[in-house]
Design a protein around this motif. Sequence first.
Motif, PDB file in Angstrom:
ATOM      1  N   ILE A  64       0.976  -1.361  -0.130  1.00  0.00           N
ATOM      2  CA  ILE A  64      -0.006   0.139  -0.142  1.00  0.00           C
ATOM      3  C   ILE A  64       0.905   1.515   0.082  1.00  0.00           C
ATOM      4  CG2 ILE A  64      -1.819   1.364   1.568  1.00  0.00           C
ATOM      5  CD1 ILE A  64      -3.088  -0.740   2.123  1.00  0.00           C
ATOM      6  N   GLU A  65       2.590   1.347   0.846  1.00  0.00           N
ATOM      7  CA  GLU A  65       3.006   3.012   0.959  1.00  0.00           C
ATOM      8  C   GLU A  65       3.683   2.512   0.001  1.00  0.00           C
ATOM      9  OE1 GLU A  65       2.457   5.783   3.512  1.00  0.00           O
ATOM     10  OE2 GLU A  65       0.922   4.826   2.103  1.00  0.00           O
ATOM     11  N   MET A  66       3.807   3.081  -0.842  1.00  0.00           N
ATOM     12  CA  MET A  66       4.594   3.397  -2.125  1.00  0.00           C
ATOM     13  C   MET A  66       5.106   4.638  -1.869  1.00  0.00           C
ATOM     14  SD  MET A  66       4.608  -0.188  -4.468  1.00  0.00           S
ATOM     15  CE  MET A  66       2.418   0.518  -4.609  1.00  0.00           C
ATOM     16  N   PRO A  67       6.344   5.274  -2.126  1.00  0.00           N
ATOM     17  CA  PRO A  67       7.159   6.497  -2.896  1.00  0.00           C
ATOM     18  C   PRO A  67       6.973   7.411  -3.839  1.00  0.00           C
ATOM     19  CG  PRO A  67       8.905   5.321  -2.977  1.00  0.00           C
ATOM     20  CD  PRO A  67       7.874   3.948  -2.174  1.00  0.00           C
ATOM     21  N   LYS A  68       6.417   6.260  -5.375  1.00  0.00           N
ATOM     22  CA  LYS A  68       5.156   6.658  -5.780  1.00  0.00           C
ATOM     23  C   LYS A  68       4.464   6.632  -6.720  1.00  0.00           C
ATOM     24  CE  LYS A  68      10.695   7.024  -8.031  1.00  0.00           C
ATOM     25  NZ  LYS A  68      11.427   6.969  -9.745  1.00  0.00           N
ATOM     26  N   GLY A  69       3.308   7.042  -5.145  1.00  0.00           N
ATOM     27  CA  GLY A  69       1.734   6.223  -5.443  1.00  0.00           C
ATOM     28  C   GLY A  69       1.966   5.540  -4.458  1.00  0.00           C
ATOM     29  N   THR A  70       0.385   5.139  -4.379  1.00  0.00           N
ATOM     30  CA  THR A  70       0.250   4.391  -4.009  1.00  0.00           C
ATOM     31  C   THR A  70      -0.677   3.341  -3.807  1.00  0.00           C
ATOM     32  OG1 THR A  70      -2.249   5.484  -2.871  1.00  0.00           O
ATOM     33  CG2 THR A  70      -0.397   5.827  -1.726  1.00  0.00           C
ATOM     34  N   GLY A  71      -0.671   1.911  -3.266  1.00  0.00           N
ATOM     35  CA  GLY A  71      -0.870   0.672  -3.707  1.00  0.00           C
ATOM     36  C   GLY A  71      -3.348   0.493  -4.344  1.00  0.00           C
ATOM     37  N   LEU A  72      -3.651   1.558  -3.123  1.00  0.00           N
ATOM     38  CA  LEU A  72      -4.690   2.106  -3.149  1.00  0.00           C
ATOM     39  C   LEU A  72      -5.025   2.703  -5.220  1.00  0.00           C
ATOM     40  CD1 LEU A  72      -5.543   3.586   0.045  1.00  0.00           C
ATOM     41  CD2 LEU A  72      -6.341   1.025  -0.829  1.00  0.00           C
ATOM     42  N   ASP A  73      -3.768   4.230  -4.998  1.00  0.00           N
ATOM     43  CA  ASP A  73      -4.122   4.568  -6.453  1.00  0.00           C
ATOM     44  C   ASP A  73      -4.145   3.719  -7.847  1.00  0.00           C
ATOM     45  OD1 ASP A  73      -3.901   7.393  -5.572  1.00  0.00           O
ATOM     46  OD2 ASP A  73      -1.697   6.827  -4.677  1.00  0.00           O
ATOM     47  N   MET A  74      -3.544   2.097  -7.206  1.00  0.00           N
ATOM     48  CA  MET A  74      -3.357   0.886  -8.043  1.00  0.00           C
ATOM     49  C   MET A  74      -4.310   0.380  -8.284  1.00  0.00           C
ATOM     50  SD  MET A  74      -1.423  -0.194 -10.726  1.00  0.00           S
ATOM     51  CE  MET A  74      -1.584  -1.444 -11.594  1.00  0.00           C
ATOM     52  N   ILE A  75      -5.373   0.434  -7.296  1.00  0.00           N
ATOM     53  CA  ILE A  75      -6.468  -0.667  -7.517  1.00  0.00           C
ATOM     54  C   ILE A  75      -7.248   0.362  -8.168  1.00  0.00           C
ATOM     55  CG2 ILE A  75      -7.387  -0.426  -5.446  1.00  0.00           C
ATOM     56  CD1 ILE A  75      -8.349  -2.956  -5.182  1.00  0.00           C
ATOM     57  N   LYS A  76      -7.573   1.894  -7.381  1.00  0.00           N
ATOM     58  CA  LYS A  76      -8.596   2.507  -8.119  1.00  0.00           C
ATOM     59  C   LYS A  76      -8.149   2.708  -9.796  1.00  0.00           C
ATOM     60  CE  LYS A  76     -10.131   7.284  -7.798  1.00  0.00           C
ATOM     61  NZ  LYS A  76      -9.834   8.621  -7.217  1.00  0.00           N
ATOM     62  N   TRP A  77      -7.462   2.699 -10.453  1.00  0.00           N
ATOM     63  CA  TRP A  77      -6.636   2.838 -11.846  1.00  0.00           C
ATOM     64  C   TRP A  77      -6.990   1.337 -12.767  1.00  0.00           C
ATOM     65  CZ3 TRP A  77      -3.047   0.025 -14.519  1.00  0.00           C
ATOM     66  CH2 TRP A  77      -3.290   0.320 -15.972  1.00  0.00           C
ATOM     67  N   VAL A  78      -6.842   0.657 -11.878  1.00  0.00           N
ATOM     68  CA  VAL A  78      -7.746  -0.924 -12.423  1.00  0.00           C
ATOM     69  C   VAL A  78      -8.591  -0.659 -12.436  1.00  0.00           C
ATOM     70  CG1 VAL A  78      -7.868  -3.363 -12.283  1.00  0.00           C
ATOM     71  CG2 VAL A  78      -5.415  -2.099 -11.480  1.00  0.00           C
ATOM     72  N   ARG A  79      -9.469  -0.441 -11.653  1.00  0.00           N
ATOM     73  CA  ARG A  79     -10.872  -0.912 -11.775  1.00  0.00           C
ATOM     74  C   ARG A  79     -11.491   0.077 -12.817  1.00  0.00           C
ATOM     75  NH1 ARG A  79     -10.012  -5.242  -9.960  1.00  0.00           N
ATOM     76  NH2 ARG A  79      -9.927  -5.576  -7.750  1.00  0.00           N
ATOM     77  N   GLU A  80     -10.586   1.180 -12.249  1.00  0.00           N
ATOM     78  CA  GLU A  80     -11.255   2.466 -13.737  1.00  0.00           C
ATOM     79  C   GLU A  80     -11.945   2.000 -15.316  1.00  0.00           C
ATOM     80  OE1 GLU A  80      -9.780   5.896 -12.863  1.00  0.00           O
ATOM     81  OE2 GLU A  80     -10.599   6.229 -10.807  1.00  0.00           O
ATOM     82  N   HIS A  81     -10.337   1.278 -15.612  1.00  0.00           N
ATOM     83  CA  HIS A  81      -9.656   0.803 -16.644  1.00  0.00           C
ATOM     84  C   HIS A  81     -10.262  -0.946 -16.998  1.00  0.00           C
ATOM     85  CE1 HIS A  81      -7.099   4.163 -16.782  1.00  0.00           C
ATOM     86  NE2 HIS A  81      -6.080   3.398 -17.812  1.00  0.00           N
ATOM     87  N   LYS A  82     -11.145  -1.208 -15.910  1.00  0.00           N
ATOM     88  CA  LYS A  82     -11.851  -2.196 -15.792  1.00  0.00           C
ATOM     89  C   LYS A  82     -11.379  -3.189 -16.311  1.00  0.00           C
ATOM     90  CE  LYS A  82     -16.371   0.350 -17.067  1.00  0.00           C
ATOM     91  NZ  LYS A  82     -16.558   0.143 -15.907  1.00  0.00           N
ATOM     92  N   TYR A  83     -10.263  -3.815 -15.659  1.00  0.00           N
ATOM     93  CA  TYR A  83      -9.356  -4.502 -15.926  1.00  0.00           C
ATOM     94  C   TYR A  83      -9.776  -5.937 -15.036  1.00  0.00           C
ATOM     95  CZ  TYR A  83      -5.401  -1.746 -18.480  1.00  0.00           C
ATOM     96  OH  TYR A  83      -5.395  -1.114 -19.223  1.00  0.00           O
TER      97      TYR A  83
END
Length: 532
Positions: free
Chosen positions: A55-74
């Motif tokens: 979840i906690e990473m310096p260049k964007g969080t894991g939450l940002d990643m899952i939000k991006w994945v869901r928005e792109h409907k992967y």
Amino acid sequence: MQCLLIDDDIPTVNVLHDFVDWDAFGISKIMTAHNISDAKLLFEQSIPDIIICDIEMPKGTGLDMIKWVREHKYDCAFIFFTCHESFDFASTAISFNADAYVIKPFDKDKLETSLIKAIDVIKQRRELNEYSRYGQAWLKNRDLVEQGFWRDIMFATIPPRLDVIQSEMQKRDLDIHLEESYLLAITCVSKTDMEIDWNDNTFKYALHNLCSEMLFGTTDHSQIVTYKIEDVFYSALIKAENESIDVIKHKYDNLIKQCRKLFRCTATSYLAEGNEIFQIAETKIKLEEMDKKNIIYKGKVHDGKERFVYSNSEPYSLDVHQMNTLFIQGERVKIVNLLKKELETLASLNKLDVNTIRAIHQDFVQVVYSLLYKNNIQAHKLFSDEVAQQLAQSSNGSVFEFMKWANYVTNTTIDFLKMVIASEGVVEKAKRFIHEHYDQDLNREDIAAVVFLTPDYLAKRFKLETGLSVKEYLNEYRVKVAQEMLIHSKASISHIATQTGFDSISYFSTVFKKVTGDTPNAFRAKYNVLKI
């Protein structure tokens, strides 16, 4: 399937990559990234089925990643792997349909359990999407119902009566023909035949899917039922006999090879043809019993009619005298090699059955316990640890487990005896030599040489500590052994005299009476009267 690992901590990614047996979960490709930007670029090459992400990473969080994945409907399963237990993190992850939330530090069992859950969820989701696309969502439910039906048949949850079985089929709306003849095949894997310490649920899952794929070309087929009893995993196939038995055997040969290659375990399969549906529960029990009796024919496909007949015309006995000598000499390698050679010889002659292994086991224990008793060591204390108990419990199950147990007992016994001997004084060492060689022609000089003393000095030390001369102690010990032989055997007096180191029956009788107050014949007669 493909999996993407995302964590800014490189060692964590490496551990995840190397420590999990991905093949067992049907995951053939692992991709790695150390920040969100790199992870997104990987989607251009190949879309992963599962993402394990910090979840906690310096260049964007894991939450940002899952939000991006869901928005792109992967369509990806998502497992968060983090040191944060915060409710805010968890609730946000849940809102984006995360499949699991695993707390650091790394726990292999928890992660594998989460993987199983995530894989099941994504498979169900994709299958449901596929079914709904063609208006066939009911097919999956039918498979689950049918699998439950066969499980109930196998375990006799449905009583083995045709009328009851037919009623259950109607209730479950199943199109199964009662008049069919069925093949029941069971693949067995004992925990003792595994080279890897598997988590139970993980192994059941992996074995179930492998059997289904090898036999039907698909995962989780409705006619595959996997279960565990005690320390043995079973995967059963129930199918109508509409395929050549040779083809089935070939498939099971390949299944056994794949179990060895992928799971590093020895699987054994048993096939029973010609079962009516109400006979399946009884046949299942017979095949399980067959596996229990199978000692040396593991890793093969067997016909359910085999009986593993061994050509044993008489009970087997281990050479306990030779074994006792090797223990006294501390020859641990020779002991293990002797046992191994005995087992290999018996196996080559088709004489190594359960009863023979049990006999060797009992003779071996007799040697060890007798030796410990002579040295005033309590066996139950020496072998009371958890490892010793686990090895002892499984030692009669297979040749491999017997040798593991025997090797452990041999090393433990010899190591402890050496420790006891190292702590002994001169007189104790002299007494030990007498105990081990009383049946030989001993004199004071022989005994003194063992402890590196002059005969006169040993005699003084011995008399001072025991109150007896060396000769008196030797004779008393010989008489003690003779008493046991008189009580517990029917050997002649002359034979007992010779076996206990006396050079004549007259001298034996004289010493015996001096020590006990009775002649050997009178002692034996007195004991026989007491028994009556």
